[in-house]
Write a protein that holds these residues in place. Structure first.
Motif, short mmCIF file in Angstrom:
data_model
loop_
_atom_site.label_atom_id
_atom_site.label_comp_id
_atom_site.label_asym_id
_atom_site.label_seq_id
_atom_site.Cartn_x
_atom_site.Cartn_y
_atom_site.Cartn_z
N VAL A 1 18.39 -0.11 14.19
CA VAL A 1 18.75 -1.36 14.61
C VAL A 1 17.81 -2.30 14.71
CG1 VAL A 1 19.59 -2.61 16.92
CG2 VAL A 1 20.32 -0.07 16.37
N THR A 2 16.35 -2.07 15.14
CA THR A 2 15.44 -2.96 14.95
C THR A 2 14.46 -2.85 14.00
OG1 THR A 2 14.48 -1.26 16.42
CG2 THR A 2 15.11 -3.20 17.66
N LEU A 3 14.73 -2.11 13.10
CA LEU A 3 14.06 -2.08 11.71
C LEU A 3 12.74 -2.24 11.51
CD1 LEU A 3 17.31 -4.27 10.07
CD2 LEU A 3 17.07 -1.77 10.09
N GLU A 4 11.87 -1.87 12.61
CA GLU A 4 10.30 -1.78 12.25
C GLU A 4 10.40 -0.68 11.53
OE1 GLU A 4 12.34 -0.64 14.87
OE2 GLU A 4 11.16 -1.07 16.61
N PHE A 5 9.11 -0.76 10.66
CA PHE A 5 8.61 0.39 9.61
C PHE A 5 7.56 0.90 10.01
CE2 PHE A 5 7.77 2.35 5.64
CZ PHE A 5 9.28 2.39 5.07
N PRO A 6 7.55 2.29 10.40
CA PRO A 6 6.18 2.82 10.91
C PRO A 6 5.32 3.27 9.73
CG PRO A 6 8.14 4.51 10.61
CD PRO A 6 8.63 3.22 10.39
N ASP A 7 4.07 3.53 10.17
CA ASP A 7 2.98 4.11 9.33
C ASP A 7 3.36 5.55 8.92
OD1 ASP A 7 0.98 5.08 7.88
OD2 ASP A 7 -0.45 4.21 8.99
N LEU A 8 4.24 5.81 8.15
CA LEU A 8 5.04 7.19 7.81
C LEU A 8 3.55 8.27 7.46
CD1 LEU A 8 8.41 6.93 6.35
CD2 LEU A 8 7.67 7.60 8.52
N PRO A 9 2.80 7.85 6.60
CA PRO A 9 1.65 8.83 6.12
C PRO A 9 0.86 9.11 7.39
CG PRO A 9 2.03 7.28 4.51
CD PRO A 9 2.83 6.83 5.48
N GLU A 10 0.75 8.21 8.30
CA GLU A 10 -0.14 8.57 9.38
C GLU A 10 0.43 9.09 10.50
OE1 GLU A 10 -3.66 8.61 11.72
OE2 GLU A 10 -3.64 8.15 9.51
N LEU A 11 1.68 9.12 10.60
CA LEU A 11 2.42 10.19 11.58
C LEU A 11 2.32 11.42 11.00
CD1 LEU A 11 5.48 7.72 12.17
CD2 LEU A 11 3.61 8.27 13.67
N LEU A 12 2.55 11.55 9.79
CA LEU A 12 2.73 13.04 9.16
C LEU A 12 1.11 13.62 9.39
CD1 LEU A 12 4.67 12.44 5.75
CD2 LEU A 12 5.04 14.00 7.41
N ARG A 13 0.22 12.81 8.99
CA ARG A 13 -1.22 13.15 8.97
C ARG A 13 -1.39 14.01 10.70
NH1 ARG A 13 -5.82 12.61 11.58
NH2 ARG A 13 -5.06 10.80 12.65
#
Length: 413
Positions: A162-174
């Motif tokens: 819905v709000t389409l913000e894009f997270p820092d996926l590599p950092e969340l994975l770390r």
């Protein structure tokens, strides 16, 4: 009567007709094999044939040549090794949670996650003694603070529902990889296996599971419900497959055929949706009715830098031009606070080409108004206050869609 002698009964002759067509038939589209019962040549084969590794066929629920083909092509699309098909995207999400979580475990979900995922956590999972927390997807530190020794599964989503913000996926994975025996699953429907590779987002850092609502872009017609779960880990795949079997999660082969027909044009359609959505989103930036336009490829949008780092190195080709990076055909707008929900509903009702309807990825453009107050634990600081409307851009001429937005906005005046 000898078994090989023809029966005088016409029904028996038709059911057990000996003719078999030649096997050297080749065409652009694969054949559709539909079955519940699968024949075995002898009792030994019936006793010994196994269904877990696609080395044979045992029962239609476990696959036919048609579903095996789609599973293999989807694994190639997303960079995985094994695929499971489910009756819908939500069924695929539920399969993961039901297979990997038990009483006393905890699952963490981003606060912007797909709404039915929240409902599943608050409903069935809670009733079965599985707790959950919602973390701020734009703050890896918040995720780190919520991880405990009871956390077994973490969901990621990009871009946010819905709000389409894009997270820092590599950092969340770390952050997640610092916890042993933690499974990380990504709802990869927005990326469609094209915007980025979920299993290779950073050196040594990829998700364990990629879940995809094939209902959207792989189907492309707005007429199929299906989901997939893709892995690279054999043991994890087999654990999921056992649950998949026990839950009886079958899919219809005509639906599989529809997705197979959609896959060859997936990249072209995704690029066309992307181009039109970006053009309309940029046009909306200049409209005074909107206090904010949410699209990860726009400068200043929440998480734009993360999108650019992960998706911006690829090129989306459509028509005669090129776009930097890849993004889906979705964007949202926040109506300025003077416009209440009744006026926003009137705007949506006034649209002619954009149809009111859920889902996305089909040829028809869609619009949905949302009340975020009831959807989030906390109102994010990066979102303006107001009433949000999400657009799914279809394959109509972008000039016609822009004119439709303009005439509906003029109705507000």
């Amino acid at each position: 009567m000898h078994p090989q002698d023809p029966s005088p009964d016409l029904s028996t002759q038709l059911i057990h007709h000996p003719y078999r067509p030649p096997e050297d038939f080749a065409a652009p589209q694969a054949g559709v094999f539909k079955a519940s019962t699968v024949f075995f040549p002898n009792a030994a084969a019936m006793r010994n044939r196994e269904w877990k590794h696609k080395t044979g066929y045992t029962y239609g629920l476990h696959g036919t040549p048609t579903s095996y083909l789609l599973e293999e092509r989807l694994a190639t699309l997303e960079g995985g090794l094994q695929t499971l098909l489910a009756p819908s995207g939500l069924a695929a999400i539920a399969l993961v949670s039901l297979s990997l979580l038990g009483q006393g475990d905890e699952v963490l979900l981003p606060d912007n996650v797909y709404g039915p995922s929240k409902a599943l956590a608050a409903g069935e999972l809670k009733a079965w003694g599985i707790t959950h927390q919602f973390y701020d997807p734009m703050d890896p530190g918040d995720l780190a603070r919520r991880l405990t020794d009871r956390t077994r599964l973490v969901w990621l989503e990009a871009a946010g529902s819905v709000t389409l913000e894009f997270p820092d996926l590599p950092e969340l994975l770390r952050v997640c990889r610092a916890v042993p025996n933690l499974v990380v699953a990504l709802d990869n429907t927005w990326g469609a296996g094209l915007a980025f590779n979920a299993f290779d987002m950073a050196p040594g850092r990829g998700v364990d599971l990629s879940v995809h609502a094939l209902t959207k872009y792989p189907s492309g017609g707005g007429d199929v419900l299906m989901g997939s779960v893709i892995t690279r880990d054999e043991a994890l795949h087999l654990r999921l497959k056992d649950t998949h079997m026990r839950l009886g999660l079958g899919v219809g082969m005509n639906d599989v055929e529809a997705v197979l027909r959609g896959l060859p044009s997936l990249a072209l359609r995704y690029a066309a949706h992307d181009r039109a959505a970006r053009e309309l989103a940029r046009w909306c930036l200049d409209r005074p009715e909107f206090s904010q336009v949410l699209h990860p490829a726009l400068e200043g949008a929440p998480g734009h830098a993360h999108w650019k780092a992960l998706c911006g190195g690829k090129t989306s080709v459509a028509d005669a031009g090129q776009l930097p990076g890849k993004a889906a055909g979705l964007f949202s707008v926040m109506f300025d606070t003077p416009y209440g929900s009744a006026q926003v509903d009137a705007f949506c009702d006034a649209l002619r080409l954009f149809k009111l309807g859920y889902s996305w990825g089909g040829p028809v453009s869609l619009v949905v108004p949302y009340e975020l107050d009831g959807m989030r634990e906390r109102w994010p600081a990066y979102l303006e206050r107001g009433t949000l409307v999400r657009f799914s851009v279809g394959l109509e001429a972008v000039e016609d869609l822009q004119a439709d937005l303009a005439q509906a906005l003029n109705c507000l005046a």
